[in-house]
Write a protein that holds these residues in place. Structure first.
Motif, short mmCIF file in Angstrom:
data_model
loop_
_atom_site.label_atom_id
_atom_site.label_comp_id
_atom_site.label_asym_id
_atom_site.label_seq_id
_atom_site.Cartn_x
_atom_site.Cartn_y
_atom_site.Cartn_z
N GLY A 137 -7.17 0.48 -5.03
CA GLY A 137 -6.55 1.73 -4.68
C GLY A 137 -5.22 2.13 -4.84
O GLY A 137 -4.69 3.02 -4.47
N GLY A 138 -4.56 1.07 -5.36
CA GLY A 138 -3.34 1.13 -5.70
C GLY A 138 -2.61 2.14 -6.85
O GLY A 138 -3.74 2.65 -7.45
N ALA A 139 -1.46 2.43 -7.17
CA ALA A 139 -1.08 3.24 -8.18
C ALA A 139 -0.15 2.56 -9.22
O ALA A 139 0.58 1.75 -8.80
N VAL A 140 -0.39 2.96 -10.47
CA VAL A 140 0.43 2.51 -11.46
C VAL A 140 0.90 3.36 -12.58
O VAL A 140 0.22 4.14 -12.79
N ARG A 141 2.15 3.33 -12.88
CA ARG A 141 2.51 3.87 -14.10
C ARG A 141 2.95 3.16 -15.28
O ARG A 141 3.39 2.05 -15.19
N PHE A 142 2.93 3.72 -16.48
CA PHE A 142 3.43 2.91 -17.64
C PHE A 142 4.65 3.49 -18.31
O PHE A 142 4.75 4.73 -18.37
N THR A 143 5.54 2.73 -18.70
CA THR A 143 6.72 3.35 -19.38
C THR A 143 7.10 2.58 -20.64
O THR A 143 6.79 1.11 -20.63
N PRO A 189 0.79 -1.27 0.05
CA PRO A 189 -0.12 -0.13 -0.01
C PRO A 189 1.00 1.28 0.06
O PRO A 189 1.78 1.28 0.71
N GLY A 190 0.52 2.10 -0.75
CA GLY A 190 1.45 3.52 -1.12
C GLY A 190 2.40 3.28 -2.17
O GLY A 190 3.00 4.58 -2.49
N ASP A 191 2.75 2.20 -2.73
CA ASP A 191 3.66 1.97 -3.65
C ASP A 191 3.14 2.37 -5.20
O ASP A 191 1.80 2.34 -5.29
N VAL A 192 4.03 2.92 -5.99
CA VAL A 192 3.60 3.02 -7.16
C VAL A 192 4.21 2.07 -8.08
O VAL A 192 5.58 1.72 -8.16
N THR A 193 3.69 1.32 -8.58
CA THR A 193 4.07 0.11 -9.51
C THR A 193 4.44 0.50 -11.05
O THR A 193 3.25 1.23 -11.64
N THR A 194 5.34 0.49 -11.75
CA THR A 194 5.69 0.70 -13.10
C THR A 194 5.82 -0.63 -13.83
O THR A 194 6.44 -1.38 -13.70
N LEU A 195 4.99 -0.33 -15.25
CA LEU A 195 4.81 -1.53 -15.87
C LEU A 195 5.58 -1.19 -17.29
O LEU A 195 5.15 -0.16 -17.75
N ARG A 196 6.00 -1.96 -17.97
CA ARG A 196 6.62 -1.81 -19.36
C ARG A 196 5.86 -2.01 -20.06
O ARG A 196 4.97 -2.98 -20.21
N VAL A 197 5.42 -1.23 -21.37
CA VAL A 197 4.24 -1.39 -22.49
C VAL A 197 4.94 -1.32 -23.76
O VAL A 197 5.98 -0.62 -23.95
N ILE A 198 4.37 -1.84 -24.78
CA ILE A 198 4.68 -1.98 -26.09
C ILE A 198 3.48 -1.19 -26.73
O ILE A 198 2.64 -1.64 -26.51
#
Length: 540
Positions: free
Chosen positions: A520-526, A410-419
């Motif tokens: 409720g979590g957070a995610v970013r895409f790169t 909880p509170g983390d920002v998870t980054t996922l790689r995308v194409i």
């Protein structure tokens, strides 16, 4: 074959989308690739035909450029006779033409009801593609005069066997479901029956003809023998006393069923699943329990060996031999009379609980996996259920692996790689930037079908605003964008086909991490070129 050669678009790291520009071209490409696959000239785990595309999963689909280079030769080498043989015999479906929308269809087409029936039964149809529900086939090749729009207000419930029209397609509802097709009749033929060796009557690439039903005996032609029930079940080793909010039987999923409208499904956390089976000495592909929200508890009816992987859960074993903690990422013994109690995950969401010998039960289409979208496979585990082993383990227990330190708390920002792709060209540069520049929130409605995200909407470009995308195959990890601009990241139980553009696909190596995102979590895409090694960071 076509006036404009098909184009090939990447669909993540494991698939390619062949864009054919028309339904007829897509049918030709699907038939040609199917023949080439049977000849050993082309490789794919699955082929998913749709309205204007063919999705190639695995095999040659992993190399879109290579597939594009060899595609002209594959299409040219598959002659018309071979494609016709691939289609198989024509299926006849008897219909009682007394549907609630028959009069409406007659009014829309300017015909009498008798003329509508005559034209519907005169045509020979092709099974263009399957989707929406297992066994639901989109049938093309009907009389153009019967092309009618869907109902303005869909019905909440359409009975199995209902025969309908929508646009240029005809179809038969295989089971009760909501829908907006114009219903002109019904058939007593079981279009989908899980007790048959081949549950679906209609397969992609096949041929169909509708007839006016006169005798029930005519329906027997599409039925098949039922399987005998399983006997001599092994003794249960666990009895469930707390099933949590979603504990499911899962394995590696179903391959080879796409022609019937059935996706692969299977475990949402593939790496943890493989590790758990190895820890207890099971063969790859053995069924295990996938734990979701909440805790889990079970009493041992016989001594067994278990392993817990994926999201770590505090756990205790209690009983006549005292009390001890449950090791994570290591095999452990549970003796008869003891109770295993696991708390909710502290980081991440899903865990795998593997049983030495595997989780038993009847397989469906070669798999014991629960598909929550299609409603296939064993029902969710409930209190009082007894877990039986599938058979003997194949090798010795494995060495401990420990915990996965990369799961989001909880509170983390998870980054996922995308194409990007295959439909990133439906969006302008501002929408692409918005996909990767902002932090998205995981909505509470997320499940094994997909992670629903909320944030600044992704808008289509001016050319595609208000345009409807013909249904096409979608892959695990697809980031689909509905009209409201709020993306859905597809997980294991995603639909086989979809009608909204996919702006990008999560890298296959990051799928397990995506399945551990919590509401409720957070995610970013790169974008893949900028992918970091450490994919979870703590918000300060």
């Amino acid at each position: 074959m076509t006036t404009r050669p098909p184009s090939v678009k990447p669909a993540g790291t494991t698939a390619a989308l062949v864009d054919c520009d028309s339904l007829d071209a897509a049918l030709d490409v699907f038939a040609a690739l199917s023949v080439a696959r049977e000849r050993g000239e082309f490789y794919a785990d699955e082929l998913v035909p749709a309205a204007q595309t063919v999705l190639v999963l695995g095999g040659d689909g992993r190399d879109p450029r290579g597939l594009a280079a060899k595609l002209p030769r594959l299409l040219g080498a598959s002659d018309a006779a071979a494609r016709a043989d691939h289609a198989g015999p024509e299926v006849s479906i008897p219909v009682h033409y007394s549907g609630p929308d028959l009069a409406e269809v007659a009014a829309l087409t300017g015909m009498s009801e008798e003329a509508v029936v005559a034209r519907h039964t005169a045509a020979s149809y092709a099974v263009a593609f399957t989707g929406f529900a297992p066994g639901f086939a989109y049938l093309s090749g009907g009389d153009p005069a019967l092309a009618v729009p869907r109902r303005e207000t869909p019905r909440p419930r359409i009975h199995p066997g209902s025969v309908g029209l929508a646009g240029a397609f005809s179809g038969v509802y295989p089971r009760e479901s909501p829908g907006g097709w114009q219903i002109i009749g019904s058939t007593s033929a079981q279009m989908w029956d899980t007790q048959r060796e081949q549950p679906a009557v209609l397969l992609a690439g096949g041929r169909v003809r509708f007839t006016v039903a006169r005798e029930e005996a005519a329906i027997a032609a599409v039925r098949a023998p039922r399987r005998a029930p399983a006997e001599n079940l092994p003794a249960a080793v666990l009895r469930v006393v707390d099933a949590g909010l979603q504990t499911l039987v899962q394995d590696a999923g179903r391959l080879g069923a796409a022609a019937m409208g059935v996706g692969r499904a299977g475990t949402a956390i593939r790496g943890a699943y493989r590790a758990a089976n190895a820890l207890v000495g099971n063969a790859p592909g053995t069924a295990a329990l996938e734990l979701g929200h909440g805790g889990f508890a079970a009493d041992a009816l016989a001594t067994t060996v278990l392993a817990l992987t994926g999201a770590a859960r505090p756990g205790r074993i209690t009983g006549p031999f005292g009390s001890r903690n449950v090791a994570h990422g290591a095999p452990f013994r549970l003796s008869a009379g003891e109770r295993l109690t696991l708390s909710p995950a502290e980081r991440g969401l899903r865990s795998i609980l593997a049983l030495r010998g595997g989780v038993g039960g009847e397989a469906f289409l070669g798999s014991r996996a629960r598909d929550t979208l299609a409603g296939l496979g064993p029902a969710p585990v409930a209190v009082g259920d007894e877990i039986r082993p599938a058979g003997a383990a194949t090798h010795a227990v494995g060495a401990p692996t420990g915990q996965d330190p990369d799961l989001p708390a909880p509170g983390d920002v998870t980054t996922l790689r995308v194409i990007l792709g295959p439909r990133d060209d439906w969006f302008d540069a501002e929408a692409i930037a918005r996909l990767t520049d902002q932090t998205w929130r995981v909505a509470p409605q997320s499940d094994r079908v997909g992670v629903r995200l909320t944030g600044e909407p992704l808008r289509r470009d001016a050319v595609h605003s208000g345009v409807e995308l013909p249904s096409e195959g979608v892959v695990l990890g697809s980031i689909q964008v509905p009209p409201d601009g709020q993306p859905v990241l597809f997980l294991a139980d995603h639909p086989l086909t979809g009608g909204y553009p996919v702006i990008a696909v999560v890298h296959d190596d990051d799928i397990d991490l995506a399945a551990q995102l919590t509401p409720g979590g957070a995610v970013r895409f790169t974008l893949i070129a900028d992918a970091p090694r450490t994919r979870t960071e703590t918000r300060q």
